[in-house]
Design a protein around this motif. Structure first.
Motif, PDB file in Angstrom:
ATOM      1  N   UNK A  11     -12.381 -18.973 -26.599  1.00 60.32           N
ATOM      2  CA  UNK A  11     -11.642 -19.801 -25.651  1.00 60.32           C
ATOM      3  C   UNK A  11     -12.071 -19.526 -24.209  1.00 60.32           C
ATOM      4  N   UNK A  12     -12.357 -18.254 -23.906  1.00 57.03           N
ATOM      5  CA  UNK A  12     -12.868 -17.920 -22.570  1.00 57.03           C
ATOM      6  C   UNK A  12     -14.170 -18.662 -22.306  1.00 57.03           C
ATOM      7  N   UNK A  13     -15.075 -18.667 -23.284  1.00 53.74           N
ATOM      8  CA  UNK A  13     -16.340 -19.378 -23.130  1.00 53.74           C
ATOM      9  C   UNK A  13     -16.120 -20.884 -22.968  1.00 53.74           C
ATOM     10  N   UNK A  14     -15.236 -21.429 -23.783  1.00 54.86           N
ATOM     11  CA  UNK A  14     -15.001 -22.881 -23.790  1.00 54.86           C
ATOM     12  C   UNK A  14     -14.508 -23.369 -22.425  1.00 54.86           C
ATOM     13  N   UNK A  15     -13.621 -22.588 -21.784  1.00 57.99           N
ATOM     14  CA  UNK A  15     -13.030 -23.060 -20.535  1.00 57.99           C
ATOM     15  C   UNK A  15     -13.773 -22.586 -19.287  1.00 57.99           C
ATOM     16  N   UNK A  16     -14.428 -21.441 -19.350  1.00 57.55           N
ATOM     17  CA  UNK A  16     -15.057 -20.907 -18.137  1.00 57.55           C
ATOM     18  C   UNK A  16     -16.450 -21.459 -17.898  1.00 57.55           C
ATOM     19  N   UNK A  17     -17.279 -21.547 -18.944  1.00 60.20           N
ATOM     20  CA  UNK A  17     -18.679 -21.925 -18.748  1.00 60.20           C
ATOM     21  C   UNK A  17     -18.830 -23.327 -18.164  1.00 60.20           C
TER      22      UNK A  17
END
Length: 399
Positions: A11-17
């Motif tokens: 989820x961190x990757x999905x929203x931050x990148x």
């Protein structure tokens, strides 16, 4: 790390990148955040991240995490498709039915024809048609993918261009609304299962009866209650459509299209669409990217995407210009309308996800169509903005 921690890492990757790429890269003119999120989904998929770092990809996007993400993605896209159905204003289309029908007919039919020709060419090579499809289903599915207009993304782009509440913006929404109805009708035809046709006809009959009861109920409810009842209605329609073999997203669209937009405050509808795009749809974009495949070769996929993009854009522009000649539009009018109507993105991605789920297209065709949708959407603002500066008077033209 346990499944919960790995899920949260995903989820961190999905929203931050995508946010960092969009904000730091200043991509908004060519690629709004929603487009960057779709591109990021592809980058995080098996063809890019999975090939470059297979161990890391397998660690983060393991089967348990993918299952959890898919659950969020399914619900997100059902809500989004329902909102697209609610936003269809068929009453306006009926008031301007001659102009709307001519424009929408050419805007849909010409790129459909161009796309079908491209699909026939793809059939000459292996790896493009799905294992469960007949040739006519593949050709019609790819052709309709080239004809789709993404109504929700079109709304976002017209807001950015300052056109949405202007007369030309309302005209374009009429044309796109009629095309949306046709698109879902063709999809139902493609998905028609003769082994379960009785069940599918039964679903449609039951849906028609349930709609009468539902509309009477909604008309009597307070607005705050309508939102809750609408979500229950959405889940029931999606469940029944999937049981009948039509796919749950067909049910989600039908759930929305029988609702009246005036049942809800317009500002709240806009906020709802915004919140779904912000909170939930990035997970759908990631799950879409995880389905991409380059097995027939990266070059072949890009060539197919280029051919499909050319068929889509050329077909849409040609169709709208033909309509413009019949209706005697002014100089530049058809070009602006045509470029806006060729916007693809979300609805086409939803459409091809269904085709992939049903085995109509292969994952390689899915990847090519996904790339085509991204290219189509990225072209819209750079092509339309300079035209608008030259022909500002067209913004106020009502038809």
């Amino acid at each position: 790390m346990g499944t919960t921690e790995i899920y949260l890492l995903a989820m961190v990757l999905i929203f931050s990148v995508p946010y960092l790429i969009w904000r730091l890269g200043g991509t908004d003119y060519y690629a709004p955040l929603v487009v960057v999120q779709i591109i990021t989904g592809i980058l995080l998929g098996p063809g890019i991240l999975g090939r470059a770092f297979p161990e890391y990809y397998g660690f983060v996007f393991n089967p348990q995490v993918i299952t959890a993400l898919n659950g969020v993605a399914w619900w997100a896209v059902m809500i989004f498709v329902m909102l697209a159905g609610i936003e269809l204003d068929l009453k306006q289309a009926w008031r301007h039915r001659v102009e709307s029908t001519i424009t929408a007919g050419f805007a849909l039919g010409t790129p459909l024809l161009f796309g079908c020709v491209a699909a026939l060419g793809m059939l000459q090579y292996g790896g493009w048609r799905g294992a469960q499809s007949h040739e006519w289903q593949f050709v019609l599915g790819v052709g309709m993918s080239c004809a789709v207009t993404a109504l929700p993304i079109l709304i976002l782009l017209m807001e950015k261009l300052g056109l949405l509440r202007q007369p030309i913006g309302q005209r374009i929404l009429r044309y796109a609304s009629l095309d949306d109805i046709a698109i879902w009708g063709v999809l139902a035809l493609i998905l028609l299962d003769w082994d379960r046709v009785g069940r599918q006809l039964g679903f449609l009959a039951a849906f028609a009866l349930a709609t009468i009861v539902y509309r009477r109920l909604m008309a009597r409810l307070a607005e705050q209650d309508r939102w809750y009842v609408a979500l229950v209605w959405l889940a029931l329609c999606a469940l029944a459509a999937d049981w009948a073999g039509l796919h749950y997203m067909v049910g989600a669209f039908l759930a929305g299209v029988v609702m009246d937009a005036h049942w809800f405050d317009q500002q709240k509808l806009d906020q709802m669409r915004h919140h779904v795009l912000l909170l939930l749809m990035p997970v759908f974009f990631l799950s879409t990217g995880l389905r991409t495949n380059w097995a027939v070769g990266g070059t072949a996929v890009f060539v197919a995407a280029g051919v499909l993009l050319a068929a889509s854009v050329a077909g849409k522009l040609a169709g709208v210009h033909l309509a413009g000649r019949i209706l005697k539009w002014g100089p530049g009018e058809a070009s602006i309308i045509g470029w806006l109507l060729q916007t693809k993105a979300l609805i086409m991605i939803i459409f091809v996800n269904i085709l992939l789920d049903k085995g109509i297209i292969s994952s390689e065709t899915f990847t090519a169509l996904l790339l085509m949708a991204i290219g189509s959407t990225m072209l819209t603002i750079p092509m339309v903005a300079p035209m608008l500066r030259r022909v500002q008077a067209l913004v106020l033209k009502t038809g």
